[in-house]
Design an enzyme around this catalytic site. Structure first.
Site, PDB file in Angstrom:
ATOM      1  N   LEU A  48       0.799  -1.228   0.000  1.00  0.00           N
ATOM      2  CA  LEU A  48       0.000   0.000   0.000  1.00  0.00           C
ATOM      3  C   LEU A  48       0.833   1.280   0.000  1.00  0.00           C
ATOM      4  O   LEU A  48       0.296   2.372   0.134  1.00  0.00           O
ATOM      5  CB  LEU A  48      -0.988   0.017   1.172  1.00  0.00           C
ATOM      6  CG  LEU A  48      -1.863  -1.226   1.332  1.00  0.00           C
ATOM      7  CD1 LEU A  48      -2.731  -1.113   2.563  1.00  0.00           C
ATOM      8  CD2 LEU A  48      -2.705  -1.462   0.084  1.00  0.00           C
ATOM      9  N   CYS A  49       2.145   1.157  -0.120  1.00  0.00           N
ATOM     10  CA  CYS A  49       3.014   2.330  -0.159  1.00  0.00           C
ATOM     11  C   CYS A  49       3.050   2.857  -1.597  1.00  0.00           C
ATOM     12  O   CYS A  49       3.210   2.089  -2.545  1.00  0.00           O
ATOM     13  CB  CYS A  49       4.417   1.919   0.307  1.00  0.00           C
ATOM     14  SG  CYS A  49       5.426   3.268   0.862  1.00  0.00           S
ATOM     15  N   HIS A  50       2.896   4.165  -1.764  1.00  0.00           N
ATOM     16  CA  HIS A  50       2.880   4.760  -3.096  1.00  0.00           C
ATOM     17  C   HIS A  50       4.270   4.744  -3.730  1.00  0.00           C
ATOM     18  O   HIS A  50       5.251   5.033  -3.045  1.00  0.00           O
ATOM     19  CB  HIS A  50       2.411   6.221  -3.020  1.00  0.00           C
ATOM     20  CG  HIS A  50       0.991   6.373  -2.632  1.00  0.00           C
ATOM     21  ND1 HIS A  50       0.596   6.396  -1.307  1.00  0.00           N
ATOM     22  CD2 HIS A  50      -0.136   6.494  -3.369  1.00  0.00           C
ATOM     23  CE1 HIS A  50      -0.729   6.533  -1.261  1.00  0.00           C
ATOM     24  NE2 HIS A  50      -1.193   6.586  -2.494  1.00  0.00           N
ATOM     25  N   MET A  79       8.652   6.377   4.874  1.00  0.00           N
ATOM     26  CA  MET A  79       8.897   4.950   4.648  1.00  0.00           C
ATOM     27  C   MET A  79      10.158   4.731   3.822  1.00  0.00           C
ATOM     28  O   MET A  79      10.907   3.780   4.051  1.00  0.00           O
ATOM     29  CB  MET A  79       7.695   4.281   3.967  1.00  0.00           C
ATOM     30  CG  MET A  79       6.456   4.242   4.842  1.00  0.00           C
ATOM     31  SD  MET A  79       6.727   3.577   6.503  1.00  0.00           S
ATOM     32  CE  MET A  79       7.330   1.943   6.131  1.00  0.00           C
ATOM     33  N   GLU A  80      10.424   5.620   2.894  1.00  0.00           N
ATOM     34  CA  GLU A  80      11.631   5.509   2.078  1.00  0.00           C
ATOM     35  C   GLU A  80      12.878   5.731   2.924  1.00  0.00           C
ATOM     36  O   GLU A  80      13.871   5.000   2.779  1.00  0.00           O
ATOM     37  CB  GLU A  80      11.561   6.493   0.909  1.00  0.00           C
ATOM     38  CG  GLU A  80      10.558   6.103  -0.161  1.00  0.00           C
ATOM     39  CD  GLU A  80       9.085   6.244   0.212  1.00  0.00           C
ATOM     40  OE1 GLU A  80       8.238   5.696  -0.513  1.00  0.00           O
ATOM     41  OE2 GLU A  80       8.770   6.903   1.237  1.00  0.00           O
ATOM     42  N   ASP A 107      25.084  -8.250   6.626  1.00  0.00           N
ATOM     43  CA  ASP A 107      25.353  -9.318   5.667  1.00  0.00           C
ATOM     44  C   ASP A 107      26.828  -9.397   5.303  1.00  0.00           C
ATOM     45  O   ASP A 107      27.404 -10.484   5.249  1.00  0.00           O
ATOM     46  CB  ASP A 107      24.519  -9.109   4.396  1.00  0.00           C
ATOM     47  CG  ASP A 107      24.733 -10.221   3.392  1.00  0.00           C
ATOM     48  OD1 ASP A 107      24.603 -11.403   3.772  1.00  0.00           O
ATOM     49  OD2 ASP A 107      25.029  -9.915   2.217  1.00  0.00           O
TER      50      ASP A 107
END
Length: 163
Positions: free
Chosen positions: A74-76, A112-113, A127
């Site tokens: 749902l993130c644009h 969010m980004e 990692d």
């Protein structure tokens, strides 16, 4: 207060931002990765057999910000104008602080980004170093600042709440 990603029937839905005003938007986020002093020293001195782990983690963070809508439901999808990933080595705490910045002119925020960039940069460091330090710990992922849009300017304090 209601959740914006839930419609009146309780179903998940992507928020319609088509009527929102285009404004300049920025978000800054941070994350930490704790490790042994010897692992931190190896990274800082550039002695890791995989090469410059900071360069790889920086590129991974930038790529992650650009792919956020592919990762978070749902993130644009956004047309980012700037993504920055910086590393602050903190030997007194045996850790690296990762700070990210995302910018655009758009109709929805870039928190969010920025969070995704910080998270993936930390995961990449993990990692690349896990063969020499299996006990590393990623902590403190949070939004530091958000500007633009209807909700205005947010700056987190030391505990993560609005300052």
């Amino acid at each position: 207060m209601s959740f914006t990603h839930i419609n009146q029937n309780g179903e998940a839905n992507m928020v319609d931002v088509s009527e929102k005003t285009v404004t300049a938007r920025i978000a800054r986020a941070e994350a930490f990765i704790e490790m042994t002093p010897s692992t931190l020293e190896m990274i800082v001195k550039g002695e890791h057999h995989k090469g410059d782990v900071f360069a790889v983690a920086r590129i991974a963070g930038i790529q992650a910000a650009k792919q956020t809508s592919q990762l978070i439901p749902l993130c644009h999808p956004l047309m980012l104008s700037k993504v920055e990933v910086r590393f602050d080595v903190q030997p007194q705490h045996n850790r690296v602080r990762i700070e990210t910045l995302c910018k655009l002119a758009g109709q929805t925020g870039v928190e969010m980004e920025a969070l995704t960039a910080a998270s993936v940069a930390a995961l990449t460091l993990f990692d690349m170093c896990k063969a020499v330090d299996k006990a590393m710990c990623i902590t403190g992922v949070r939004v530091l600042e958000k500007q633009g849009g209807k909700s205005g300017h947010f700056v987190a304090n030391a505990k993560g709440h609005q300052a």
